[in-house]
Write a protein that holds these residues in place. Structure first.
Motif, PDB file in Angstrom:
ATOM      1  N   VAL A   3     -16.428 -32.345  -3.347  1.00 43.74           N
ATOM      2  CA  VAL A   3     -15.163 -31.859  -3.909  1.00 43.74           C
ATOM      3  C   VAL A   3     -14.351 -33.073  -4.327  1.00 43.74           C
ATOM      4  O   VAL A   3     -14.232 -34.040  -3.566  1.00 43.74           O
ATOM      5  N   ALA A   4     -13.797 -33.039  -5.528  1.00 43.96           N
ATOM      6  CA  ALA A   4     -12.986 -34.160  -5.985  1.00 43.96           C
ATOM      7  C   ALA A   4     -11.906 -33.661  -6.923  1.00 43.96           C
ATOM      8  O   ALA A   4     -12.116 -32.728  -7.700  1.00 43.96           O
TER       9      ALA A   4
ATOM     10  N   PRO B 188     -13.450 -36.166   5.753  1.00 40.82           N
ATOM     11  CA  PRO B 188     -13.427 -36.840   4.455  1.00 40.82           C
ATOM     12  C   PRO B 188     -14.754 -37.511   4.127  1.00 40.82           C
ATOM     13  O   PRO B 188     -15.574 -37.796   5.004  1.00 40.82           O
ATOM     14  N   LEU B 189     -14.931 -37.789   2.843  1.00 43.10           N
ATOM     15  CA  LEU B 189     -16.218 -38.156   2.269  1.00 43.10           C
ATOM     16  C   LEU B 189     -16.931 -39.296   2.992  1.00 43.10           C
ATOM     17  O   LEU B 189     -18.075 -39.140   3.443  1.00 43.10           O
TER      18      LEU B 189
ATOM     19  N   THR C 120     -17.604 -31.664   1.466  1.00 41.74           N
ATOM     20  CA  THR C 120     -16.832 -32.866   1.746  1.00 41.74           C
ATOM     21  C   THR C 120     -16.308 -33.456   0.447  1.00 41.74           C
ATOM     22  O   THR C 120     -16.737 -33.078  -0.648  1.00 41.74           O
ATOM     23  N   GLY C 121     -15.384 -34.372   0.571  1.00 43.55           N
ATOM     24  CA  GLY C 121     -14.790 -35.027  -0.584  1.00 43.55           C
ATOM     25  C   GLY C 121     -13.736 -36.008  -0.121  1.00 43.55           C
ATOM     26  O   GLY C 121     -13.438 -36.100   1.079  1.00 43.55           O
TER      27      GLY C 121
ATOM     28  N   THR D 188     -10.094 -25.810   1.180  1.00 42.61           N
ATOM     29  CA  THR D 188      -9.956 -24.708   0.233  1.00 42.61           C
ATOM     30  C   THR D 188     -11.284 -24.384  -0.421  1.00 42.61           C
ATOM     31  O   THR D 188     -11.671 -23.205  -0.541  1.00 42.61           O
ATOM     32  N   VAL D 189     -12.010 -25.405  -0.872  1.00 40.02           N
ATOM     33  CA  VAL D 189     -13.295 -25.171  -1.539  1.00 40.02           C
ATOM     34  C   VAL D 189     -14.318 -24.613  -0.556  1.00 40.02           C
ATOM     35  O   VAL D 189     -15.107 -23.729  -0.905  1.00 40.02           O
ATOM     36  N   ALA D 190     -14.318 -25.104   0.680  1.00 35.18           N
ATOM     37  CA  ALA D 190     -15.238 -24.567   1.680  1.00 35.18           C
ATOM     38  C   ALA D 190     -14.950 -23.084   1.922  1.00 35.18           C
ATOM     39  O   ALA D 190     -15.878 -22.258   1.986  1.00 35.18           O
ATOM     40  N   ALA D 191     -13.678 -22.740   2.046  1.00 40.91           N
ATOM     41  CA  ALA D 191     -13.316 -21.335   2.267  1.00 40.91           C
ATOM     42  C   ALA D 191     -13.662 -20.479   1.058  1.00 40.91           C
ATOM     43  O   ALA D 191     -14.150 -19.346   1.208  1.00 40.91           O
ATOM     44  N   ALA D 192     -13.424 -20.992  -0.150  1.00 38.15           N
ATOM     45  CA  ALA D 192     -13.757 -20.238  -1.361  1.00 38.15           C
ATOM     46  C   ALA D 192     -15.256 -20.045  -1.481  1.00 38.15           C
ATOM     47  O   ALA D 192     -15.741 -18.972  -1.884  1.00 38.15           O
TER      48      ALA D 192
END
Length: 410
Positions: free
Chosen positions: A224-225, A147-148, A7-8, A16-20
């Motif tokens: 994620v930020a 979202p966060l 989350t972020g 994108t970060v979750a998928a990566a």
């Protein structure tokens, strides 16, 4: 099964970060399920494949659309709030048939059960719980969360709902259950209270199981930020909220970092601002032992596995799991100062955003927009609150014994 909740702040690149993260785990040989609550096109674009949006489950009971194989060892699925709502509403109607008949009400047809606001968070929690009913199917569950601030509130929902059920339908009031069959015969219909308590008991079991998943040592939050002034403020507030809920952060991902050697004055100034915010983030998180990862800006929105591969190498999970958070301790200072101190870690909290209210055997703690009702340890129930203070990210609540309740010593 390890679970990572990503989350972020809005627009920070959570999907994108979750998928990566999921792709990196799959490349390392882990059977990974990526679960997303994003109904927009972002998950499809990032993964380079289309994720179905409908379907009550995949044939195994999960409230998501059928999972799609996105890469070797990686499956991805989208939460299906509409289907979950229809299934849940239909079940409640079925359980309440006798009540509807008694009231002369007409139940809704399945085609009339349209999703209501608030259905998505419940579906996401149900999917999270369902994935853990088959721990042998996947090694890692990566969840692309909302979202966060929404996520922090969502993680506290199971405990809140469980508390509401216990207050509205106390288990100890079921003592008259033995009388219900006789009352049902006299009335000619099943007693509504019996079905009501049975439904409440089932919900309590599900909420307890979900809370066990969130509290498990293998469940962590990945923040994620995109470094900047607004991200700093949001992350600080969320850190306090996550700590209040007892959630552990495994890492912070600084996303879309700009190159430092840009010749464009505007980009150079923006990069400098982000580097300053990034340094502040590193100072705050590294001091608490949280891993900080850096992902570069690709100069475009990631599209497909080729772009995702560029980020996956840097989005891996920490090589060692973070130790469980220190338990909230009660420090005995009766002999020296005549008080007990309850220490509650709240990194990121500010004095202005803190609130405390004693209510019977409970303490209501507020940290910014977040609130949690805490049951006092047994020793503190016989004390009064003498004050509180925030020191180095730790809330210290002072209690003094109540002479009328505290055992006397000779």
């Amino acid at each position: 099964m390890r679970t990572v909740l990503v989350t972020g702040p809005g627009g920070a690149g959570r999907t994108t970060v979750a998928a990566a993260t999921a792709l990196a785990a799959a490349r390392a040989g882990r059977r990974t399920l990526l679960l997303t609550s994003d109904r927009g096109p972002a998950p499809d674009a990032v993964l380079g494949t289309t994720l179905p949006t409908e379907g009550a489950d995949d044939g195994r009971g999960g409230p998501w659309a059928p999972p799609v194989s996105a890469a070797p060892g990686l499956w991805a699925a989208r939460v299906a709030p509409a289907a979950h709502f229809r299934a849940l509403a239909g079940e409640l109607q079925e359980r309440g048939t006798s009540v509807f008949d008694l009231l002369g009400a007409t139940p809704l047809d399945p085609e009339e059960l349209t999703e209501l606001p608030g259905a998505e968070p419940l579906a996401l929690l149900a999917a999270l719980r369902a994935a853990h009913t088959e721990p042998d199917r996947w090694d890692l569950l990566v969840v692309d969360m909302p979202p966060l601030l929404e996520t922090v509130a969502l993680l506290g929902l199971p405990e809140q709902l469980g508390r509401y059920l216990r207050r509205l339908l106390p288990p100890e009031r079921q003592a008259a259950r033995a009388l219900r069959p006789m009352l049902a015969q006299l009335a000619g219909v099943p007693m509504p209270a019996q079905r009501l308590y049975e439904t409440a008991e089932r919900f309590q079991r599900e909420l307890t199981a979900l809370r066990d998943v969130l509290d498990a040592p293998g469940t962590t939050v990945r923040l994620v930020a995109e470094p900047g002034p607004q991200a700093l403020a949001a992350l600080r507030a969320a850190r306090a909220g996550l700590a209040l809920q007892g959630c552990r952060i495994d890492s912070l991902v600084a996303n879309r970092l700009l190159p430092e050697d840009s010749t464009d004055p505007w980009l150079a100034a923006l990069a400098a601002e982000r580097r300053g915010a990034h340094k502040t983030l590193c100072d705050e998180f590294l001091a608490d032992g949280v891993t900080v990862r850096e992902l570069p800006h690709l100069g475009r929105a990631p599209q497909g596995l080729a772009d995702l591969e560029l980020l996956a190498a840097r989005a891996t999970l920490p090589t060692t799991d973070r130790p469980p958070a220190e338990p909230w301790t009660v420090e005995d200072r009766l002999a020296a100062d005549g008080m007990l101190i309850w220490r509650i870690p709240l990194p990121g909290a500010t004095r202005e955003g803190l609130g405390l209210v004693r209510r019977g055997d409970e303490l209501v703690v507020s940290a910014g927009p977040f609130r949690r009702v805490l049951t006092l340890p047994s020793a503190l129930r016989r004390c009064g609150v003498a004050g509180a203070g925030l020191h180095d990210g730790e809330l210290c609540v002072r209690f003094v014994p109540d002479p009328g309740l505290w055992p006397r010593t000779s």
